[in-house]
Write an enzyme that holds these catalytic residues in place. Structure first.
Site, PDB file in Angstrom:
ATOM      1  N   ASP A   1       6.675 -46.600  27.683  1.00  0.00           N
ATOM      2  CA  ASP A   1       5.381 -47.266  27.519  1.00  0.00           C
ATOM      3  C   ASP A   1       5.376 -48.707  28.033  1.00  0.00           C
ATOM      4  O   ASP A   1       4.634 -49.546  27.523  1.00  0.00           O
ATOM      5  CB  ASP A   1       4.951 -47.231  26.034  1.00  0.00           C
ATOM      6  CG  ASP A   1       5.985 -47.865  25.118  1.00  0.00           C
ATOM      7  OD1 ASP A   1       7.100 -48.149  25.576  1.00  0.00           O
ATOM      8  OD2 ASP A   1       5.671 -48.084  23.932  1.00  0.00           O
TER       9      ASP A   1
ATOM     10  N   ARG B   1       5.969 -43.083  19.778  1.00  0.00           N
ATOM     11  CA  ARG B   1       5.227 -44.094  19.003  1.00  0.00           C
ATOM     12  C   ARG B   1       3.734 -43.893  19.223  1.00  0.00           C
ATOM     13  O   ARG B   1       3.186 -42.944  18.706  1.00  0.00           O
ATOM     14  CB  ARG B   1       5.664 -45.512  19.366  1.00  0.00           C
ATOM     15  CG  ARG B   1       5.276 -46.526  18.298  1.00  0.00           C
ATOM     16  CD  ARG B   1       5.744 -47.907  18.638  1.00  0.00           C
ATOM     17  NE  ARG B   1       7.176 -48.040  18.603  1.00  0.00           N
ATOM     18  CZ  ARG B   1       7.894 -48.230  17.482  1.00  0.00           C
ATOM     19  NH1 ARG B   1       7.274 -48.329  16.338  1.00  0.00           N
ATOM     20  NH2 ARG B   1       9.188 -48.323  17.519  1.00  0.00           N
TER      21      ARG B   1
ATOM     22  N   ARG C   1      16.093 -53.805  14.566  1.00  0.00           N
ATOM     23  CA  ARG C   1      14.748 -54.397  14.655  1.00  0.00           C
ATOM     24  C   ARG C   1      14.791 -55.608  13.739  1.00  0.00           C
ATOM     25  O   ARG C   1      14.783 -55.443  12.519  1.00  0.00           O
ATOM     26  CB  ARG C   1      13.682 -53.404  14.203  1.00  0.00           C
ATOM     27  CG  ARG C   1      13.672 -52.090  15.018  1.00  0.00           C
ATOM     28  CD  ARG C   1      12.442 -51.264  14.690  1.00  0.00           C
ATOM     29  NE  ARG C   1      12.564 -49.871  15.122  1.00  0.00           N
ATOM     30  CZ  ARG C   1      12.325 -49.447  16.362  1.00  0.00           C
ATOM     31  NH1 ARG C   1      11.972 -50.300  17.293  1.00  0.00           N
ATOM     32  NH2 ARG C   1      12.436 -48.164  16.665  1.00  0.00           N
TER      33      ARG C   1
ATOM     34  N   ASP D   1       8.975 -52.747  24.114  1.00  0.00           N
ATOM     35  CA  ASP D   1       7.995 -53.840  24.174  1.00  0.00           C
ATOM     36  C   ASP D   1       8.234 -54.925  23.121  1.00  0.00           C
ATOM     37  O   ASP D   1       8.116 -56.117  23.409  1.00  0.00           O
ATOM     38  CB  ASP D   1       6.553 -53.323  24.145  1.00  0.00           C
ATOM     39  CG  ASP D   1       6.270 -52.392  22.990  1.00  0.00           C
ATOM     40  OD1 ASP D   1       7.208 -52.100  22.206  1.00  0.00           O
ATOM     41  OD2 ASP D   1       5.114 -51.962  22.860  1.00  0.00           O
TER      42      ASP D   1
ATOM     43  N   THR E   1      13.815 -47.822  26.483  1.00  0.00           N
ATOM     44  CA  THR E   1      13.100 -47.117  25.409  1.00  0.00           C
ATOM     45  C   THR E   1      12.800 -45.697  25.865  1.00  0.00           C
ATOM     46  O   THR E   1      12.494 -45.478  27.045  1.00  0.00           O
ATOM     47  CB  THR E   1      11.784 -47.821  25.031  1.00  0.00           C
ATOM     48  OG1 THR E   1      10.992 -46.931  24.219  1.00  0.00           O
ATOM     49  CG2 THR E   1      10.929 -48.194  26.239  1.00  0.00           C
TER      50      THR E   1
ATOM     51  N   ASP F   1      10.238 -44.186  25.065  1.00  0.00           N
ATOM     52  CA  ASP F   1       8.780 -43.992  25.034  1.00  0.00           C
ATOM     53  C   ASP F   1       8.088 -44.095  26.403  1.00  0.00           C
ATOM     54  O   ASP F   1       6.967 -43.638  26.564  1.00  0.00           O
ATOM     55  CB  ASP F   1       8.122 -45.009  24.089  1.00  0.00           C
ATOM     56  CG  ASP F   1       8.619 -44.878  22.659  1.00  0.00           C
ATOM     57  OD1 ASP F   1       9.131 -43.793  22.308  1.00  0.00           O
ATOM     58  OD2 ASP F   1       8.510 -45.864  21.898  1.00  0.00           O
TER      59      ASP F   1
ATOM     60  N   GLY G   1      14.620 -49.519  19.140  1.00  0.00           N
ATOM     61  CA  GLY G   1      15.151 -48.156  19.103  1.00  0.00           C
ATOM     62  C   GLY G   1      16.150 -47.935  20.234  1.00  0.00           C
ATOM     63  O   GLY G   1      15.879 -48.297  21.374  1.00  0.00           O
TER      64      GLY G   1
HETATM   65  O1  F6P Z   1      10.478 -46.672  20.263  1.00  0.00           O
HETATM   66  C1  F6P Z   1      11.373 -45.605  20.192  1.00  0.00           C
HETATM   67  C2  F6P Z   1      11.084 -44.754  18.996  1.00  0.00           C
HETATM   68  O2  F6P Z   1      12.018 -43.682  18.950  1.00  0.00           O
HETATM   69  C3  F6P Z   1       9.658 -44.208  18.887  1.00  0.00           C
HETATM   70  O3  F6P Z   1       9.443 -43.099  19.724  1.00  0.00           O
HETATM   71  C4  F6P Z   1       9.549 -43.914  17.432  1.00  0.00           C
HETATM   72  O4  F6P Z   1       8.206 -43.945  16.996  1.00  0.00           O
HETATM   73  C5  F6P Z   1      10.334 -45.038  16.804  1.00  0.00           C
HETATM   74  O5  F6P Z   1      11.225 -45.512  17.803  1.00  0.00           O
HETATM   75  C6  F6P Z   1      11.115 -44.654  15.589  1.00  0.00           C
HETATM   76  O6  F6P Z   1      11.748 -45.793  15.106  1.00  0.00           O
HETATM   77  P1  F6P Z   1      12.847 -45.784  13.961  1.00  0.00           P
HETATM   78  O7  F6P Z   1      14.112 -45.220  14.549  1.00  0.00           O
HETATM   79  O8  F6P Z   1      13.000 -47.216  13.587  1.00  0.00           O
HETATM   80  O9  F6P Z   1      12.327 -44.919  12.880  1.00  0.00           O
END
Ligand code: F6P
Length: 328
Positions: free
Chosen positions: A135, A177, A77, A108, A131, A133, A16
């Protein structure tokens, strides 16, 4: 580990996107130029490494990017990089370009990929925590977290205006997340009535009691922050359950979603990304491999990637205590 001579570094952003990633790339590339290294941009993260979407960068590529959200190298990803065949192809492409070290900016999953790749192919690599997050262990804050919290708070302030005008109860869902860092930070910063995070289970009954006691204190509008990924369900599911207990309350749900990932990075994230970008290149030159550069108590710290990703970064109990006192 004895430092290898490094001449060409590849940099990529993965997972992300997070505000400040551009500032991190710029710092990595500028530092590389400072030390007379050749710098390569690997586009679309690991996917671009597999597809050979790799270009030599010059100073024009990094002009006026620091202040922009997103990542000009783009992100992805990659499913392919999860396979042995994908990683082999990626390695061959790096070798063909003569790239002898990597800087990976991501969360991560991205750092897990960097670790695996280092174990398999031994290409010196260093990770930067990118990130929203927050985390990852080994850093007080990840690049993008501060901006995301500011964005969330700005949005919640606006929701507060309309909630107050209509005496409504709002459930606001924030990202993270399976971590509650954005929720806690945004919840304290926006005077939320309650903050629900995945790390803690809040029974619906106790949430309802809290909301009732606030109504008795003449608080006619309320905002509850719900972190996505919690076991109690989404903001909508929790709102539906609460509505059964408080049928008289006009309840609304807002999901902040991806707006939390965009926007210009705050000064905090620009500074963090800039310092860590320098630390990444200098760390590689000093032979620090398979580590993540983070910032703890304003000092750069290199943490083995396995520790940064495996250790569960706990939410700050003091933050929870403060949130609880201030929402009674
Ligand atoms: O890891 C960053 C994040 O924005 C999370 O907070 C969220 O759950 C996820 O990515 C969303 O991912 P995507 O943009 O692939 O839907």
């Amino acid at each position: 580990m004895e430092a290898k001579t490094i001449k060409k570094i590849g940099v990529l952003t993965s997972g992300g996107d997070a505000p400040g990633m551009n500032a991190a790339i710029r710092a990595v590339v500028r530092t590389g130029f400072y030390y007379n290294l050749e710098m390569y941009g690997i586009y679309r993260g690991y996917e671009g490494m597999i597809q050979n979407d790799i270009k030599k960068l010059d100073s024009k590529n990094i002009t006026h990017v620091l202040e922009r959200g997103g990542t000009f190298l783009k992100s992805a990803r990659s499913e392919g990089f999860r396979t042995e065949g994908g990683r082999k192809k990626a390695y061959e492409n790096l070798k063909n370009h003569g790239i002898d070290a990597l800087v990976v900016v991501g969360g991560d999953g991205s750092l897990t990929g960097a670790h695996l790749f280092y174990q398999e192919y031994g290409i010196p690599s260093i990770g930067l925590p990118g990130t929203i997050d927050n985390d990852l262990s080994g850093t007080d804050s990840t690049i993008g977290f501060d901006t995301a919290c500011n964005t969330a708070i700005e949005a919640i302030d606006k929701i507060r205006d309309t909630a107050t005008s209509h005496d409504r109860l709002f459930f606001v869902e924030v990202m993270g997340r399976d971590a509650g860092f954005i929720a806690i930070n945004a919840g304290i910063g926006s005077a939320a009535a309650a903050i629900l995070i995945p790390e803690n289970k809040t029974p619906i009954e106790s949430l309802v009691e809290k909301l009732k006691s606030r109504s008795k204190a003449m608080k006619t509008s309320n905002i509850v922050i719900v972190a996505e990924g919690g076991k109690s369900g989404s903001a909508q599911e929790i709102a539906d359950k609460v509505q059964k207990f408080l049928p008289y309350y006009d309840i609304k749900v807002t999901i902040l979603g991806h707006l939390q990932r965009g926007g210009a990075p705050t000064s905090f994230d620009r500074l963090l990304a800039s310092k860590l970008g320098v630390a990444a290149v200098e760390g590689l030159m000093q032979g620090k491999y398979d580590v993540m550069a983070g910032m703890i108590n304003h000092k750069v710290v290199y943490t083995p990637i396995v520790k940064a990703i495996v250790d569960d970064k706990a939410v700050d109990e003091e933050d929870l205590r403060v949130a609880n006192i201030l929402s009674t």
